[in-house]
Design a protein around this motif. Structure first.
Motif, mmCIF file in Angstrom:
data_model
loop_
_atom_site.group_PDB
_atom_site.id
_atom_site.type_symbol
_atom_site.label_atom_id
_atom_site.label_comp_id
_atom_site.label_asym_id
_atom_site.label_seq_id
_atom_site.Cartn_x
_atom_site.Cartn_y
_atom_site.Cartn_z
ATOM 1 N N LEU B 191 9.373 -14.270 53.621
ATOM 2 C CA LEU B 191 9.024 -13.683 54.917
ATOM 3 C C LEU B 191 8.940 -12.162 54.860
ATOM 4 N N LEU B 192 9.297 -11.574 53.718
ATOM 5 C CA LEU B 192 9.428 -10.123 53.653
ATOM 6 C C LEU B 192 8.122 -9.407 53.321
ATOM 7 N N GLY B 193 7.056 -10.167 53.128
ATOM 8 C CA GLY B 193 5.777 -9.584 52.713
ATOM 9 C C GLY B 193 5.374 -8.318 53.447
ATOM 10 N N PRO B 194 5.278 -8.351 54.792
ATOM 11 C CA PRO B 194 4.838 -7.154 55.506
ATOM 12 C C PRO B 194 5.748 -5.955 55.261
ATOM 13 N N ALA B 195 7.073 -6.187 55.233
ATOM 14 C CA ALA B 195 8.002 -5.077 55.003
ATOM 15 C C ALA B 195 7.794 -4.514 53.602
ATOM 16 N N THR B 196 7.609 -5.397 52.624
ATOM 17 C CA THR B 196 7.412 -4.937 51.253
ATOM 18 C C THR B 196 6.111 -4.154 51.124
ATOM 19 N N ALA B 197 5.078 -4.600 51.840
ATOM 20 C CA ALA B 197 3.792 -3.888 51.794
ATOM 21 C C ALA B 197 3.966 -2.454 52.287
ATOM 22 N N THR B 198 4.646 -2.301 53.426
ATOM 23 C CA THR B 198 4.852 -0.960 53.967
ATOM 24 C C THR B 198 5.710 -0.123 53.023
ATOM 25 N N LEU B 199 6.762 -0.760 52.506
ATOM 26 C CA LEU B 199 7.647 -0.036 51.591
ATOM 27 C C LEU B 199 6.876 0.456 50.368
ATOM 28 N N SER B 200 5.987 -0.402 49.859
ATOM 29 C CA SER B 200 5.245 -0.013 48.662
ATOM 30 C C SER B 200 4.370 1.209 48.930
ATOM 31 N N LEU B 201 3.925 1.378 50.188
ATOM 32 C CA LEU B 201 3.164 2.583 50.532
ATOM 33 C C LEU B 201 4.018 3.834 50.354
ATOM 34 N N PHE B 202 5.259 3.758 50.828
ATOM 35 C CA PHE B 202 6.182 4.882 50.675
ATOM 36 C C PHE B 202 6.392 5.207 49.201
ATOM 37 N N VAL B 203 6.662 4.146 48.431
ATOM 38 C CA VAL B 203 6.944 4.352 47.008
ATOM 39 C C VAL B 203 5.729 4.976 46.335
ATOM 40 N N MET B 204 4.552 4.446 46.673
ATOM 41 C CA MET B 204 3.333 4.959 46.054
ATOM 42 C C MET B 204 3.151 6.447 46.375
ATOM 43 N N LEU B 205 3.304 6.785 47.666
ATOM 44 C CA LEU B 205 3.157 8.184 48.066
ATOM 45 C C LEU B 205 4.121 9.076 47.308
ATOM 46 N N MET B 206 5.376 8.622 47.201
ATOM 47 C CA MET B 206 6.369 9.470 46.561
ATOM 48 C C MET B 206 6.114 9.601 45.061
ATOM 49 N N VAL B 207 5.893 8.469 44.387
ATOM 50 C CA VAL B 207 5.714 8.527 42.935
ATOM 51 C C VAL B 207 4.468 9.329 42.595
ATOM 52 N N TRP B 208 3.412 9.112 43.361
ATOM 53 C CA TRP B 208 2.169 9.805 43.060
ATOM 54 C C TRP B 208 2.304 11.304 43.266
ATOM 55 N N ASN B 209 2.960 11.695 44.367
ATOM 56 C CA ASN B 209 2.956 13.097 44.765
ATOM 57 C C ASN B 209 4.179 13.878 44.331
ATOM 58 N N ASP B 210 5.279 13.206 43.965
ATOM 59 C CA ASP B 210 6.499 13.948 43.654
ATOM 60 C C ASP B 210 6.300 14.810 42.422
ATOM 61 N N PHE B 211 6.929 15.972 42.466
ATOM 62 C CA PHE B 211 6.704 16.962 41.425
ATOM 63 C C PHE B 211 8.002 17.282 40.686
ATOM 64 N N THR B 212 9.104 17.386 41.447
ATOM 65 C CA THR B 212 10.348 17.886 40.877
ATOM 66 C C THR B 212 10.885 16.992 39.755
ATOM 67 N N TYR B 213 11.003 15.691 40.016
ATOM 68 C CA TYR B 213 11.594 14.796 39.018
ATOM 69 C C TYR B 213 10.804 14.771 37.713
ATOM 70 N N PRO B 214 9.518 14.477 37.752
ATOM 71 C CA PRO B 214 8.792 14.467 36.473
ATOM 72 C C PRO B 214 8.752 15.843 35.811
ATOM 73 N N LEU B 215 8.773 16.917 36.608
ATOM 74 C CA LEU B 215 8.775 18.260 36.008
ATOM 75 C C LEU B 215 10.007 18.441 35.120
#
Lengths: 289, 276
Positions: B191-215
């Motif tokens: 039943l968690l599909g919709p929540a996981t979909a939204t969460l994955s958007l957050f993760v994608m935004l952060m991983v794609w755009n984050d600078f400090t950690y990979p730096l």
């Protein structure tokens, strides 16, 4: 298996990750902050020396001042702009969804890219802003926006506000969607004008959205690092040197792990205190209205 | 009369909003237009339009920046982090959503603290721990770091979502002799599909755009995420516009395209995540 054990098993993976990569590091940061740790060898305990240095050298209170000033500018401008745009869009259903999505676009971009693009916009010679000002007859006011200590911090703040105003607007619009239609209707039947409805009906009912927006943007802005790092490296003359920029420079430029940890603890204390006060004040405000 | 005034007001309002949107999108349009002009053209006329569809900048940029590799890295890290965060987060959220004792509340407090704590507070020890464990410059290391960063949000997210699922379904499963793990896996998880979909958007935004950690955690160019690749690339070229702008466009393009397709879902998802 007892229910208690089962609950623990469910929590275990998340607990482990948080323990190893969150709780333990915070404890270590706290410990490092009382040492002269340089990243290698054993940390030597130096008592409050790091904290004493933060207080007694003008450089660090200055960085704190820059951070706070930046936060105040960004949070104020962004919240007011978001509230204004959301209120406007609430009254204009034809363009609402289009504008909400379009204004949100900059929030999809990375600080790195936003930093580089705005750095070029502000560039003294072939930058977009000076060219635009010259074109409309304001060449007297052109300057190297990021090279002038009077404008550098504001210039970065504008880039930050540009990125997140659409986000703030979307949160306010979600707040508007939660206002029951009959309340708005009653206001209209009582002959309240647009401004009166905003001031006496909508603004009080938007209090929870104000809380979320102010707290989110404050926490997000107090740790500002990427934009000054990319655009100015803290210059000119420390005018944009924020606390987090200072932490990273101490860490990876001069390998002062102990001192950087003390700065990080100062930052944590500030964030927690500010979040606590804001939460108390803003939530209290919600109940009154 | 009032009818006409109101119509005029709406018309003016709409026009103002469209103007505002145009002004706000100017830097994005500027970035795209400039990426199609040579450095010489920009120096001569900083505000001019591209004279044609000049793709030379892109050819040069792609030739010296390992763009495809960086995109693959970002995508792979995003997927891994999403899977781990979704699994660990929903597991932890299940007992927390159903009953909160003293320890449950303490755990929620810890998660809330994790949400508010800036990454700078934990970055020094994480760097030292990673170095001692040999996790610097490794996919596993950066995935673990992002997992820890996103987990608090995931727990919050799923607690709210699971709390809204009625208990009857679980009761029925329990009467059929399912144990707690089976209930979670066969009743709750699907039943968690919709929540996981939204969460994955957050993760994608952060991983794609984050600078400090990979730096701080990545120095091997083969493992760079897109943003760090852009940073190293532009930083090495002294802000030359004919390399800066195409790199900026390439760095933002994937997310901007995804945003164009799923804009409604992303805006409402990110907003709902913030409101919770």
């Amino acid at each position: 298996m007892s229910p208690k054990l089962i609950r623990t098993l469910f929590l275990l993976p998340a607990l482990l990750v948080l323990a190893v990569f969150f709780v333990y590091p915070i404890v270590l940061t706290f410990y490092y902050s009382f040492t002269d740790f340089t990243g290698v060898g054993t940390p030597e305990f130096t008592g409050l020396k790091n904290y004493d240095r933060i207080i007694s050298r003008p450089r660090y209170p200055e960085a704190l001042k820059v951070t706070v000033l930046f936060t105040v500018i960004v949070v104020t401008v962004q919240t007011l702009a978001g509230l204004f745009i959301a209120t406007l869009l609430q009254r204009l259903p034809q363009v609402r969804n289009f504008a909400r999505a379009a204004l949100f676009t900059p929030a999809m971009m990375s600080f790195v890219i936003v930093g580089y693009v705005w750095q070029f916009i502000y560039a003294p010679y072939n930058g977009g802003l000076n060219a635009l000002m010259t074109a409309v007859g304001l060449e007297g006011l052109t300057r190297g926006w990021l090279g002038d200590p009077n404008t550098a911090l504001f210039a970065i703040a504008i880039a930050h506000v540009w990125m997140f105003t659409g986000y703030t607007t979307a949160i306010f619009l979600a707040g508007y969607a939660n206002i029951p239609a009959d309340i708005e209707e009653a206001g209209r039947l009582d002959g309240a004008g647009s401004w009166q409805r905003f001031r006496y009906l909508e603004l009080p009912l938007l209090a929870p959205s104000v809380t979320i927006n102010v707290m989110l943007s404050t926490i997000g802005t107090l740790k500002t690092f990427e934009l000054p790092f990319i655009m100015t490296r803290g210059g000119p003359d420390g005018a944009t040197r924020t606390l987090s920029l200072e932490i990273i420079e101490n860490l990876f430029r001069s390998y002062k792990f102990g001192f950087a940890s003390a700065l990080a603890i100062v930052m944590l204390v500030i964030v927690v205190i500010v979040a606590f006060i804001q939460n108390k004040y803003l939530r209290g405000r919600e109940d009154v209205t | 009369m009032t009818q006409i005034t109101r119509k005029l007001g709406t018309w003016l309002g709409n026009a103002f909003v469209i103007l505002l949107v145009l002004v706000m999108l100017t830097p994005v349009i500027y970035m795209i237009l400039m990426s199609l002009r040579t450095g010489e053209e920009i120096a001569q006329d900083p505000l001019g339009l591209p004279s044609g569809l000049f793709l030379g900048n892109y050819v040069n940029t792609l030739a010296s920046m390992d763009y495809v590799r960086a995109v693959m890295n970002s995508v792979g890290i995003t997927l891994s982090v999403t899977v781990i965060v979704a699994l660990f987060g929903s597991m932890a959220a299940y007992p927390l959503a159903r009953s909160t004792g003293r320890w449950g509340r303490a755990f929620i407090m810890l998660v809330a603290l994790g949400l508010a704590t800036p990454a700078f507070v934990t970055i020094t020890p994480i760097y030292v721990i990673f170095r001692n464990l040999g996790l610097l410059d490794s996919y596993i290391g950066i995935i673990l770091a992002f997992t820890a960063l996103n987990l608090p949000l995931a727990v919050f997210f799923y607690v709210g979502f699971i709390g809204a699922i009625p208990g009857d379904l679980e009761e029925a499963a329990r009467l059929d002799n399912c144990n707690d793990f089976q209930v979670f896996w066969y009743v709750i998880r699907p039943l968690l599909g919709p929540a996981t979909a939204t969460l994955s958007l957050f993760v994608m935004l952060m991983v794609w755009n984050d600078f400090t950690y990979p730096l701080l955690l990545l120095t091997d160019p083969d493992k760079f995420t897109v943003m760090i690749a852009v940073y190293r690339f532009v930083g090495n070229h002294n802000i030359e516009p004919d390399l800066l702008f195409p790199a900026a466009v390439l760095g933002s393009l994937p997310l901007l395209v995804i945003f164009l397709i799923f804009q409604r879902r992303i805006v409402s998802g990110v907003t709902a995540g913030a409101v919770k």
